[in-house]
Scaffold this motif. Structure first.
Motif, short mmCIF file in Angstrom:
data_model
loop_
_atom_site.label_atom_id
_atom_site.label_comp_id
_atom_site.label_asym_id
_atom_site.label_seq_id
_atom_site.Cartn_x
_atom_site.Cartn_y
_atom_site.Cartn_z
N GLN A 1 0.82 -1.22 0.00
CA GLN A 1 0.00 0.00 0.00
C GLN A 1 0.86 1.27 0.00
O GLN A 1 0.36 2.37 0.20
CB GLN A 1 -0.91 0.00 1.23
N SER A 2 2.18 1.09 -0.22
CA SER A 2 3.14 2.20 -0.26
C SER A 2 3.25 2.94 1.07
O SER A 2 3.64 4.10 1.11
CB SER A 2 2.79 3.19 -1.38
N ASP A 3 2.94 2.25 2.17
CA ASP A 3 3.12 2.83 3.51
C ASP A 3 4.51 2.41 3.99
O ASP A 3 4.65 1.48 4.80
CB ASP A 3 2.02 2.33 4.45
N PHE A 4 5.54 3.08 3.49
CA PHE A 4 6.91 2.67 3.75
C PHE A 4 7.30 2.85 5.22
O PHE A 4 7.96 1.99 5.80
CB PHE A 4 7.86 3.44 2.83
N GLU A 5 6.90 3.96 5.79
CA GLU A 5 7.22 4.23 7.19
C GLU A 5 6.52 3.22 8.10
O GLU A 5 7.11 2.68 9.05
CB GLU A 5 6.80 5.65 7.57
N GLY A 6 5.24 2.95 7.80
CA GLY A 6 4.48 1.97 8.58
C GLY A 6 5.09 0.58 8.48
O GLY A 6 5.18 -0.15 9.47
N ALA A 7 5.51 0.19 7.26
CA ALA A 7 6.13 -1.13 7.06
C ALA A 7 7.41 -1.25 7.86
O ALA A 7 7.67 -2.27 8.50
CB ALA A 7 6.40 -1.35 5.57
N ASN A 8 8.20 -0.19 7.86
CA ASN A 8 9.46 -0.20 8.60
C ASN A 8 9.22 -0.28 10.11
O ASN A 8 9.89 -1.03 10.82
CB ASN A 8 10.27 1.05 8.25
N GLN A 9 8.24 0.48 10.59
CA GLN A 9 7.92 0.44 12.02
C GLN A 9 7.40 -0.93 12.43
O GLN A 9 7.70 -1.42 13.51
CB GLN A 9 6.89 1.53 12.35
N ARG A 10 6.60 -1.54 11.55
CA ARG A 10 6.07 -2.87 11.86
C ARG A 10 7.20 -3.90 11.93
O ARG A 10 7.22 -4.76 12.82
CB ARG A 10 5.03 -3.27 10.81
N LEU A 11 8.17 -3.79 11.01
CA LEU A 11 9.31 -4.71 11.04
C LEU A 11 10.13 -4.53 12.32
O LEU A 11 10.69 -5.50 12.84
CB LEU A 11 10.21 -4.49 9.83
N ASN A 12 10.19 -3.30 12.82
CA ASN A 12 10.95 -3.03 14.04
C ASN A 12 10.35 -3.72 15.27
O ASN A 12 11.01 -3.81 16.31
CB ASN A 12 11.06 -1.53 14.28
N LEU A 13 9.11 -4.21 15.15
CA LEU A 13 8.49 -4.95 16.25
C LEU A 13 8.94 -6.42 16.29
O LEU A 13 8.62 -7.14 17.23
CB LEU A 13 6.96 -4.89 16.15
N THR A 14 9.68 -6.85 15.26
CA THR A 14 10.20 -8.22 15.25
C THR A 14 11.24 -8.36 16.35
O THR A 14 12.12 -7.51 16.50
CB THR A 14 10.83 -8.54 13.87
N PHE A 15 11.15 -9.44 17.12
CA PHE A 15 12.00 -9.63 18.29
C PHE A 15 13.48 -9.78 17.90
O PHE A 15 14.32 -8.99 18.30
CB PHE A 15 11.52 -10.84 19.10
N LYS A 16 13.80 -10.82 17.11
CA LYS A 16 15.17 -11.07 16.66
C LYS A 16 15.11 -11.50 15.20
O LYS A 16 14.79 -12.66 14.92
CB LYS A 16 15.80 -12.19 17.49
N PRO A 17 15.42 -10.62 14.26
CA PRO A 17 15.36 -10.99 12.84
C PRO A 17 16.18 -12.23 12.51
O PRO A 17 15.77 -13.04 11.68
CB PRO A 17 15.92 -9.75 12.13
N GLU A 18 17.32 -12.39 13.20
CA GLU A 18 18.17 -13.55 12.90
C GLU A 18 17.56 -14.87 13.36
O GLU A 18 18.02 -15.95 12.96
CB GLU A 18 19.57 -13.38 13.51
N TRP A 19 16.52 -14.82 14.20
CA TRP A 19 15.83 -16.03 14.64
C TRP A 19 14.68 -16.41 13.71
O TRP A 19 14.09 -17.48 13.87
CB TRP A 19 15.28 -15.85 16.06
N LEU A 20 14.33 -15.54 12.78
CA LEU A 20 13.20 -15.82 11.90
C LEU A 20 13.47 -17.04 11.02
O LEU A 20 14.61 -17.32 10.65
CB LEU A 20 12.92 -14.62 11.00
N TYR A 21 12.38 -17.74 10.70
CA TYR A 21 12.42 -18.80 9.71
C TYR A 21 13.06 -18.22 8.44
O TYR A 21 12.84 -17.06 8.11
CB TYR A 21 10.98 -19.25 9.48
N ALA A 22 13.89 -19.00 7.72
CA ALA A 22 14.73 -18.47 6.63
C ALA A 22 13.95 -17.65 5.61
O ALA A 22 14.38 -16.57 5.20
CB ALA A 22 15.45 -19.62 5.93
N THR A 23 12.78 -18.13 5.18
CA THR A 23 11.99 -17.40 4.20
C THR A 23 11.59 -16.03 4.73
O THR A 23 11.74 -15.02 4.04
CB THR A 23 10.72 -18.20 3.82
N ASN A 24 11.11 -16.00 5.95
CA ASN A 24 10.69 -14.73 6.54
C ASN A 24 11.87 -13.80 6.79
O ASN A 24 11.74 -12.59 6.67
CB ASN A 24 9.92 -14.98 7.84
N ARG A 25 13.03 -14.39 7.11
CA ARG A 25 14.22 -13.57 7.32
C ARG A 25 14.62 -12.88 6.01
O ARG A 25 14.96 -11.70 6.00
CB ARG A 25 15.38 -14.43 7.84
N ALA A 26 14.56 -13.62 4.91
CA ALA A 26 14.88 -13.03 3.60
C ALA A 26 13.91 -11.90 3.28
O ALA A 26 14.32 -10.82 2.84
CB ALA A 26 14.82 -14.11 2.51
#
Length: 198
Positions: free
Chosen positions: A61-86
């Protein structure tokens, strides 16, 4: 796929674990165990899937700031399942590029390149983004390397095919592309398929 609002998920984790343990302690195991299981399942999906699905919807929806803020709620990106981490790294890179932060975007896209991107379409899109960045900086050999990887992908999505064809034409005419300062890469605001969550 059903997406649970991240704040609702946090509430379910808290209610499931705290409420389940309280019921377990006061009324017995069978009263509390199902709440604890619900809380643990919600916690596991949060840790291993993160907030990628809802961030991808915001990016679409081109909400770039919102998308970035939502990603910042991820606990540990390096712990994500490989597909989701990519996808996490790709969305981070795309939002940075959309906000004209090329260095930040390139950093995240290179991190995505280190993870196994799940489909040829997504792999081609990533390589086109990196090729576009390299070409815009005059790093033609690096751009060619990314271009060749993208060319080796089986692209089925019309939008990515169109972007690849545009890049290919401009890449073959480097002088004109360099003068115009434009290369055909992924446009972060364009329509794109939401990633399939597992």
């Amino acid at each position: 796929m059903l997406t649970i609002n991240i704040y609702l998920k946090f509430a379910l984790i808290a209610v499931g674990l705290a409420g389940g343990i309280a019921l377990w302690a006061t009324m017995g195991v069978w009263y509390g165990i199902w709440f604890v299981i619900l809380g643990l399942v919600m916690l596991a999906t949060y840790i291993f899937l993160g907030t990628v699905q809802s961030a991808a919807e915001m990016l679409q929806q081109s909400d770039f700031e919102g998308a970035n803020q939502r990603l910042n709620l991820t606990f540990k990106p390096e712990w994500l399942y490989a597909t989701n981490r990519a996808y996490f790294y790709m969305i981070k890179g795309s939002t940075a590029l959309a906000q004209k932060n090329v260095e930040e975007g390139e950093k995240w896209l290179k991190k995505a390149e280190e993870v196994e991107v799940p489909t040829d379409n997504e792999r081609a899109m990533l390589q086109l983004q990196l090729a576009n960045i390299a070409a815009s900086k005059g790093r033609w050999k690096q751009a060619e390397r990314h271009y060749r990887v993208a060319k080796g992908c089986k692209i089925t999505e019309p939008n990515i095919k169109e972007q690849f064809n545009m890049f290919e034409k401009q890449f073959k005419n480097r002088g004109a592309a360099k003068q115009s300062g434009q290369m055909g890469g992924f446009r972060p605001g364009g329509k794109r398929r939401r990633p399939k969550m597992r």
